[in-house]
Design a protein around this motif. Structure first.
Motif, PDB file in Angstrom:
ATOM      1  N   UNK A  45      39.806  64.402 -18.198  1.00  0.00           N
ATOM      2  CA  UNK A  45      39.230  63.055 -18.210  1.00  0.00           C
ATOM      3  C   UNK A  45      39.069  62.554 -19.641  1.00  0.00           C
ATOM      4  N   UNK A  46      38.642  63.427 -20.537  1.00  0.00           N
ATOM      5  CA  UNK A  46      38.486  63.044 -21.931  1.00  0.00           C
ATOM      6  C   UNK A  46      39.838  62.704 -22.549  1.00  0.00           C
ATOM      7  N   UNK A  47      40.862  63.488 -22.201  1.00  0.00           N
ATOM      8  CA  UNK A  47      42.200  63.204 -22.717  1.00  0.00           C
ATOM      9  C   UNK A  47      42.686  61.850 -22.226  1.00  0.00           C
ATOM     10  N   UNK A  48      42.348  61.519 -20.976  1.00  0.00           N
ATOM     11  CA  UNK A  48      42.749  60.237 -20.406  1.00  0.00           C
ATOM     12  C   UNK A  48      42.094  59.073 -21.142  1.00  0.00           C
ATOM     13  N   UNK A  49      40.838  59.241 -21.547  1.00  0.00           N
ATOM     14  CA  UNK A  49      40.124  58.188 -22.268  1.00  0.00           C
ATOM     15  C   UNK A  49      40.679  57.991 -23.673  1.00  0.00           C
ATOM     16  N   UNK A  50      41.263  59.042 -24.239  1.00  0.00           N
ATOM     17  CA  UNK A  50      41.767  58.971 -25.605  1.00  0.00           C
ATOM     18  C   UNK A  50      43.252  58.589 -25.627  1.00  0.00           C
ATOM     19  N   UNK A  51      43.599  57.610 -24.826  1.00  0.00           N
ATOM     20  CA  UNK A  51      44.964  57.111 -24.871  1.00  0.00           C
ATOM     21  C   UNK A  51      45.884  57.710 -23.838  1.00  0.00           C
ATOM     22  N   UNK A  52      45.323  58.520 -22.936  1.00  0.00           N
ATOM     23  CA  UNK A  52      46.142  59.058 -21.856  1.00  0.00           C
ATOM     24  C   UNK A  52      47.130  60.131 -22.275  1.00  0.00           C
ATOM     25  N   UNK A  53      46.840  60.820 -23.376  1.00  0.00           N
ATOM     26  CA  UNK A  53      47.793  61.851 -23.797  1.00  0.00           C
ATOM     27  C   UNK A  53      47.905  62.932 -22.713  1.00  0.00           C
ATOM     28  N   UNK A  54      49.074  63.441 -22.538  1.00  0.00           N
ATOM     29  CA  UNK A  54      49.309  64.472 -21.529  1.00  0.00           C
ATOM     30  C   UNK A  54      49.131  65.834 -22.177  1.00  0.00           C
ATOM     31  N   UNK A  55      48.326  66.672 -21.544  1.00  0.00           N
ATOM     32  CA  UNK A  55      48.013  67.975 -22.113  1.00  0.00           C
ATOM     33  C   UNK A  55      48.826  69.051 -21.402  1.00  0.00           C
ATOM     34  N   UNK A  56      48.832  70.250 -21.982  1.00  0.00           N
ATOM     35  CA  UNK A  56      49.573  71.370 -21.413  1.00  0.00           C
ATOM     36  C   UNK A  56      48.621  72.524 -21.143  1.00  0.00           C
ATOM     37  N   UNK A  57      48.753  73.107 -19.955  1.00  0.00           N
ATOM     38  CA  UNK A  57      48.028  74.314 -19.599  1.00  0.00           C
ATOM     39  C   UNK A  57      49.039  75.458 -19.512  1.00  0.00           C
ATOM     40  N   UNK A  58      48.862  76.455 -20.355  1.00  0.00           N
ATOM     41  CA  UNK A  58      49.754  77.618 -20.432  1.00  0.00           C
ATOM     42  C   UNK A  58      49.042  78.768 -19.721  1.00  0.00           C
ATOM     43  N   UNK A  59      49.480  79.085 -18.494  1.00  0.00           N
ATOM     44  CA  UNK A  59      48.840  80.133 -17.693  1.00  0.00           C
ATOM     45  C   UNK A  59      49.385  81.503 -18.085  1.00  0.00           C
ATOM     46  N   UNK A  60      48.479  82.465 -18.269  1.00  0.00           N
ATOM     47  CA  UNK A  60      48.867  83.785 -18.744  1.00  0.00           C
ATOM     48  C   UNK A  60      49.582  84.618 -17.692  1.00  0.00           C
ATOM     49  N   UNK A  61      49.453  84.243 -16.405  1.00  0.00           N
ATOM     50  CA  UNK A  61      50.194  84.954 -15.361  1.00  0.00           C
ATOM     51  C   UNK A  61      50.274  84.089 -14.100  1.00  0.00           C
ATOM     52  N   UNK A  62      50.990  84.589 -13.094  1.00  0.00           N
ATOM     53  CA  UNK A  62      51.196  83.841 -11.872  1.00  0.00           C
ATOM     54  C   UNK A  62      49.939  83.511 -11.092  1.00  0.00           C
ATOM     55  N   UNK A  63      49.032  84.471 -10.868  1.00  0.00           N
ATOM     56  CA  UNK A  63      47.800  84.148 -10.138  1.00  0.00           C
ATOM     57  C   UNK A  63      46.973  83.053 -10.798  1.00  0.00           C
TER      58      UNK A  63
END
Length: 358
Positions: free
Chosen positions: A253-271
């Motif tokens: 939500x904070x990223x959306x307020x700051x111009x809508x930048x798209x963020x990345x979530x890097x998951x350490x494993x499949x689960x």
């Protein structure tokens, strides 16, 4: 109905008109000490009685039963399934038989299974477990039973290890995200204090982040500074899991307020990746990937279905190599402990290559 009694070596000897020693020699391939007539009589008696030797009993008498133990933390994890396939194939090629034990992520169950393996006199063990400690494996080591570790090390235990090259895999993923313009990256991992592979991946994330920041500063790049943070996602604690999901929602939500930048979530494993995908879909609907790019170590089937970029682990090769290491130890190899860290493969899908419209 009473069960049909299977023929024994004594039955074969009686049918062939000889002693058990001669039959045993025939079964062990020592046919040169037997006459042609006696060999023929024993062979005929075995055929008439449909005699089948007890390979386990014979192996124990010779000190070899060709049985190895495979202890896994979670048999339902696709990673484990891939490793087990490699183990099975290598065992078939090398004349070994795997005894598979699933600890279901229970440390006490791991300890009990390792004790059980000693009673079965396994010739070696392959361990991909959650919380096994050096003292737990000590009885196997003291008994001369070799062990090979998969995916994670155990402090204080010098043993062969096979797994993913975690540092290079994380670096590969980070370079991909940064090259595609992501400047806000969260590395999301399960509690990593006890699990070496998780620690290595988290450390590799921080190292890659610092390297990228130094490069950005050194080249005087203009644009948003690179942001990164490690987020711990405890899948075994429902309350803690909910709190982490809520914190990630606030971040989006904070990223959306700051111009809508798209963020990345890097998951350490499949689960971890699956938990994130389910939550994001429930929270934001089918278009959740417009808000966040999800990338994962482990390339699960569902990741391909919804277009998630992944770093594919060579699970089959890991399992196969672990058996090869173990077989070499069983056959008497005494060189110092070895490592085989295999490379991952970046599989790029639409989750990380969408272009922001803003």
């Amino acid at each position: 109905m009473s069960p049909v009694r299977r023929a024994t070596i004594s039955d074969v000897a009686r049918e062939a008109g000889t002693g058990k020693t001669s039959v045993s020699r025939y079964l062990n391939g020592e046919t040169s000490v037997l006459s042609a007539d006696l060999r023929s009589r024993i062979e005929a008696a075995i055929k008439r009685l449909d005699y089948r030797p007890n390979q386990m009993a014979r192996g124990l008498k010779r000190g070899r039963n060709r049985l190895i133990g495979l202890l896994v933390a979670d048999l339902t994890n696709p990673y484990t399934v891939g490793v087990a396939r490699g183990v099975e194939a290598a065992c078939h090629a090398l004349g070994l038989m795997p005894l598979v034990c699933n600890a279901a992520n229970e440390v006490e169950m791991e300890r009990r299974y390792l004790q059980l393996m000693t009673t079965y006199r396994v010739e070696g063990v392959i361990v991909n477990a959650l919380g096994v400690k050096e003292e737990t494996l000590q009885p196997l080591g003291e008994g001369g039973t070799p062990a090979v570790l998969v995916d994670r090390s155990i402090e204080g235990l010098a043993a062969d290890m096979v797994g993913l090259d975690n540092a290079e895999a994380v670096k590969l993923g980070m370079h991909h995200l940064i090259e595609h313009g992501f400047r806000d990256i969260r590395f999301i991992v399960q509690p990593y204090e006890r699990i070496s592979s998780r620690r290595w991946r988290e450390a590799a994330f921080r190292a890659a982040l610092e390297e990228a920041r130094s490069t950005q500063t050194g080249q005087g790049e203009v644009g948003p500074a690179l942001q990164g943070e490690t987020v711990v996602l405890d899948l075994s604690d429902a309350e803690a899991l909910a709190r982490t999901h809520e914190a990630l929602d606030r971040h989006l939500e904070e990223a959306s307020k700051q111009g809508g930048r798209r963020v990345a979530y890097f998951a350490a494993n499949g689960p971890v990746a699956l938990s994130l995908a389910l939550h994001l879909h429930a929270r934001y609907g089918a278009d959740w990937q417009e808000r966040v790019a999800l990338m994962s170590i482990d390339d699960s089937e569902w990741a391909e279905l919804i277009g998630v970029t992944a770093i594919r682990q060579p699970t089959y090769a890991i399992g196969y190599r672990a058996v090869e290491f173990l077989h070499e130890r069983i056959e008497g190899d005494v060189e110092p402990a070895r490592e085989a860290m295999l490379p991952g493969e970046l599989v790029v899908r639409r989750s990380t290559v969408w272009r922001d419209e803003n």
